[in-house]
Design a protein around this motif. Structure first.
Motif, short mmCIF file in Angstrom:
data_model
loop_
_atom_site.label_atom_id
_atom_site.label_comp_id
_atom_site.label_asym_id
_atom_site.label_seq_id
_atom_site.Cartn_x
_atom_site.Cartn_y
_atom_site.Cartn_z
N GLU A 1 40.21 -33.44 115.76
CA GLU A 1 41.56 -33.74 115.33
C GLU A 1 42.90 -33.51 115.85
OE1 GLU A 1 42.76 -31.65 111.16
OE2 GLU A 1 40.57 -32.13 111.15
N THR A 2 43.88 -34.04 116.07
CA THR A 2 44.77 -33.53 117.09
C THR A 2 46.07 -34.36 116.94
OG1 THR A 2 45.44 -33.43 119.41
CG2 THR A 2 43.93 -35.37 118.92
N ILE A 3 47.21 -33.63 117.45
CA ILE A 3 48.23 -35.02 117.37
C ILE A 3 48.18 -36.03 118.57
CG2 ILE A 3 50.92 -34.92 118.09
CD1 ILE A 3 50.37 -33.44 115.47
N GLY A 4 48.55 -37.19 118.28
CA GLY A 4 48.23 -38.22 119.02
C GLY A 4 48.89 -39.50 118.78
N ASP A 5 48.87 -40.18 119.84
CA ASP A 5 49.50 -41.58 119.95
C ASP A 5 51.09 -41.40 119.57
OD1 ASP A 5 49.68 -44.27 120.25
OD2 ASP A 5 49.36 -44.56 118.15
N SER A 6 51.62 -40.31 120.71
CA SER A 6 52.95 -39.97 120.64
C SER A 6 53.47 -40.82 121.74
CB SER A 6 53.19 -38.42 120.54
OG SER A 6 52.57 -38.00 119.50
N ARG A 7 54.61 -41.61 121.59
CA ARG A 7 55.56 -41.94 122.44
C ARG A 7 56.77 -42.20 122.37
NH1 ARG A 7 52.32 -47.65 122.02
NH2 ARG A 7 50.68 -46.18 121.60
N ALA A 8 57.45 -42.45 123.33
CA ALA A 8 59.10 -42.42 123.30
C ALA A 8 59.44 -43.61 124.41
CB ALA A 8 59.85 -41.22 123.68
N GLU A 9 60.43 -44.58 124.09
CA GLU A 9 60.67 -45.50 125.23
C GLU A 9 62.16 -45.87 125.12
OE1 GLU A 9 57.94 -48.97 126.51
OE2 GLU A 9 58.84 -49.66 124.57
N PHE A 10 62.66 -46.13 126.16
CA PHE A 10 63.99 -46.73 126.31
C PHE A 10 63.85 -48.04 126.86
CE2 PHE A 10 68.16 -47.37 128.88
CZ PHE A 10 69.17 -47.28 127.67
N VAL A 11 64.41 -48.99 126.33
CA VAL A 11 64.20 -50.44 126.75
C VAL A 11 65.64 -51.10 127.03
CG1 VAL A 11 63.40 -52.75 126.38
CG2 VAL A 11 62.09 -50.61 125.63
N LEU A 12 65.99 -51.65 128.03
CA LEU A 12 67.09 -52.46 128.34
C LEU A 12 66.56 -53.77 128.81
CD1 LEU A 12 70.17 -52.17 129.24
CD2 LEU A 12 69.39 -52.01 131.53
N TYR A 13 66.81 -54.58 127.53
CA TYR A 13 66.22 -55.99 127.60
C TYR A 13 67.17 -56.81 128.66
CZ TYR A 13 62.87 -55.46 124.12
OH TYR A 13 61.84 -55.11 123.57
N LYS A 14 68.57 -56.58 128.37
CA LYS A 14 69.60 -57.44 129.48
C LYS A 14 70.81 -56.50 129.43
CE LYS A 14 71.12 -62.08 130.25
NZ LYS A 14 71.39 -63.56 129.79
N TYR A 15 71.04 -56.26 130.72
CA TYR A 15 72.56 -55.60 130.72
C TYR A 15 73.03 -56.15 132.18
CZ TYR A 15 76.28 -52.36 131.58
OH TYR A 15 77.50 -51.77 131.86
N GLU A 16 73.90 -57.16 132.24
CA GLU A 16 74.57 -57.95 133.45
C GLU A 16 73.28 -58.67 134.07
OE1 GLU A 16 76.63 -55.08 135.47
OE2 GLU A 16 78.53 -55.26 134.05
N ARG A 17 72.69 -58.31 134.88
CA ARG A 17 71.60 -59.10 135.37
C ARG A 17 70.53 -58.26 135.65
NH1 ARG A 17 75.53 -61.42 138.44
NH2 ARG A 17 74.91 -60.26 140.40
N THR A 18 70.51 -56.94 134.81
CA THR A 18 69.32 -55.89 134.90
C THR A 18 68.64 -55.68 133.61
OG1 THR A 18 70.82 -54.82 136.79
CG2 THR A 18 69.04 -53.38 135.68
N SER A 19 67.23 -55.75 133.85
CA SER A 19 66.54 -55.26 132.58
C SER A 19 65.50 -54.13 133.18
CB SER A 19 65.79 -56.58 132.27
OG SER A 19 65.01 -57.15 132.90
#
Length: 461
Positions: free
Chosen positions: A310-328
């Motif tokens: 047993e352990t600490i698991g399935d940890s994640r962090a994510e930054f998402v840019l769906y649309k900013y001017e013409r950049t994702s």
């Protein structure tokens, strides 16, 4: 089943899928798009055809031979036929089929100069009511291309069933993958959402020996709940169960052992995870998001001699840019215990840093520049190997030596892809790409590969 029969069997499956989709989705108020038909022609070149290290050596009929890195150029032609249905309530259905024919400029010794692959995809989003959505996605892929890499001490035996009657030093390594994903999302209130789903993945080889060690089954069941407290902030809980099993080697004898018995090598693993998650909408309109989750994982092994964990698991962090001017794009980090990708390890600890970026150069979006990168750090422990695996095969004789004497080995990899696409017209587009992969491994092959290619697609319908 022969390759021809497998390929031919795809035709009625496609016909049935098209017929069923027409019955299920054809109705008043539906938007029925015409059939899609396109043709893609491409070429790519690699400097390491077999993904081998610079000093790779194998035994051929008891004689040690050095395996040199080989270049190869592939030319492929891929027609695609698709059918899309859209209903008045927003439900949609898509089915597509893509056979692909590939010619190799430098096939491996006694290998095929050409191969076929087949890809069949079906996606559906169905609204069962104003607040309930059912999603289904199925991806099937059959390939005649190489998908098996030799260990450093794997001895090629001309009497082995993995080789044809002409003693060719190549494998009959046709295989198929199928992955089915389903989910049901229910909006309880304006701020509360619950989702349940499942995934099933299967991989099968034609050759008996490869199947004995390479066939895979994976089952996933999950559920999560999210509650929005403000325009920007949501939080919730999640639970997930995964069962993974790889064939255990029964059915053939790799080499004689004491008692002339074929040992069973158990590599299956199950794990259950529960935890918390949150999401912060930076922009307030869904274009810029930051999300994170972490949980506690219980791990059970199929092999009786491996202790459950047993352990600490399935940890994640994510930054998402769906649309900013013409950049994702997106930037993320994840960590967890998962099934082992390298046989015969039952599990691995995986830390992955990943990022991708897309830029539309012009306002119409005709020219796109894309970059993808991934850095993976995987750790393997000999304690997660069924002890039976060390008793019979020379492939595992130096297992402890490979892992530095402490039973732990790393497999670090860097993967980078740069690509660009340009749409000349509504019918004609072209793309070019370059990929770089570098693998440093204590537990299997280390190698570096550079690949570049270009393709053009013409849409007839």
């Amino acid at each position: 089943m022969s390759s021809f029969i497998k390929q031919a069997s795809m035709i009625p499956a496609i016909a049935v899928g098209v017929a069923l989709s027409t019955i299920a989705f054809g109705g008043e108020g539906d938007k029925i798009s015409p059939l899609g038909l396109s043709l893609t022609i491409g070429v790519k070149q690699t400097d390491n055809r077999d993904a081998v290290s610079d000093d790779h050596v194998i035994l051929v009929r008891g004689v040690e031979e050095r395996v040199e890195k080989e270049d190869d150029t592939e030319l492929w032609i891929t027609p695609t036929i698709s059918l899309r249905h859209e209903m008045g309530d927003g439900s949609r259905f898509l089915i597509s089929y893509s056979p692909s024919y590939t010619e190799y400029d430098n096939p491996r010794e006694n290998g095929m100069e050409n191969e076929w692959t087949h890809s069949l995809r079906a996606d559906a989003d169905l609204y069962l009511g104003p607040r309930t959505k059912f999603s289904l996605s199925d991806n099937y892929w059959w390939s005649g291309q190489k998908d098996w890499y030799y260990g450093e001490e794997f001895e090629l035996d001309p009497g082995d069933s993995a080789f044809d009657d002409d003693d060719d030093l190549t494998r009959n390594d046709d295989f198929y993958n199928n992955r089915l994903d389903t989910s049901l999302t229910r909006t309880l209130t304006a701020d509360d959402t619950v989702r349940v789903g499942a995934q099933w993945r299967v991989k099968r080889y034609d050759d008996d020996e490869l199947a004995a060690y390479g066939d895979e089954d994976e089952y996933v069941f999950f559920a999560d709940f999210m509650k929005r407290t403000t325009r920007h902030f949501s939080y919730g809980v999640f639970a997930e169960y995964t069962a993974f099993d790889r064939s255990n080697g029964e059915g053939f004898e790799p080499e004689p052992i004491a008692g002339n018995e074929t040992p069973r090598v158990d590599t299956g693993v199950e794990y259950a995870t529960g935890g918390f998650q949150f999401e912060y909408d930076v922009s307030g309109n869904g274009n810029v998001l930051f999300s994170a989750r972490t949980g506690y994982k219980f791990v059970w092994y199929e092999a009786e001699d491996i202790e459950d964990d047993e352990t600490i698991g399935d940890s994640r962090a994510e930054f998402v840019l769906y649309k900013y001017e013409r950049t994702s794009g997106r930037l993320g980090l994840k960590y967890g215990r998962e099934f082992g990708e390298v046989y015969p390890y039952s599990s691995q600890d995986n830390t992955t840093l990943y990022a991708n970026l897309t830029r539309l150069v012009d306002r119409k979006g005709d020219l796109r520049l894309m970059a993808d990168a991934e850095y993976r750090m995987r750790t393997y422990d000999v304690e997660d190997v069924d002890p039976d695996a060390e008793d019979y095969s020379s492939y595992f004789a130096d297992l402890w030596e490979k892992t530095g004497g402490d039973g732990k080995g790393d497999r670090d990899s860097v993967w980078l892809r740069l690509s660009a696409s340009y749409r000349w017209s509504q019918k004609l587009s072209a793309s070019v790409f370059y990929t770089y992969e570098d693998v440093e491994s204590d537990v299997d092959m280390s190698y570096t590969e550079n690949t570049m290619g270009l393709s053009a697609t013409y849409r007839f319908l």
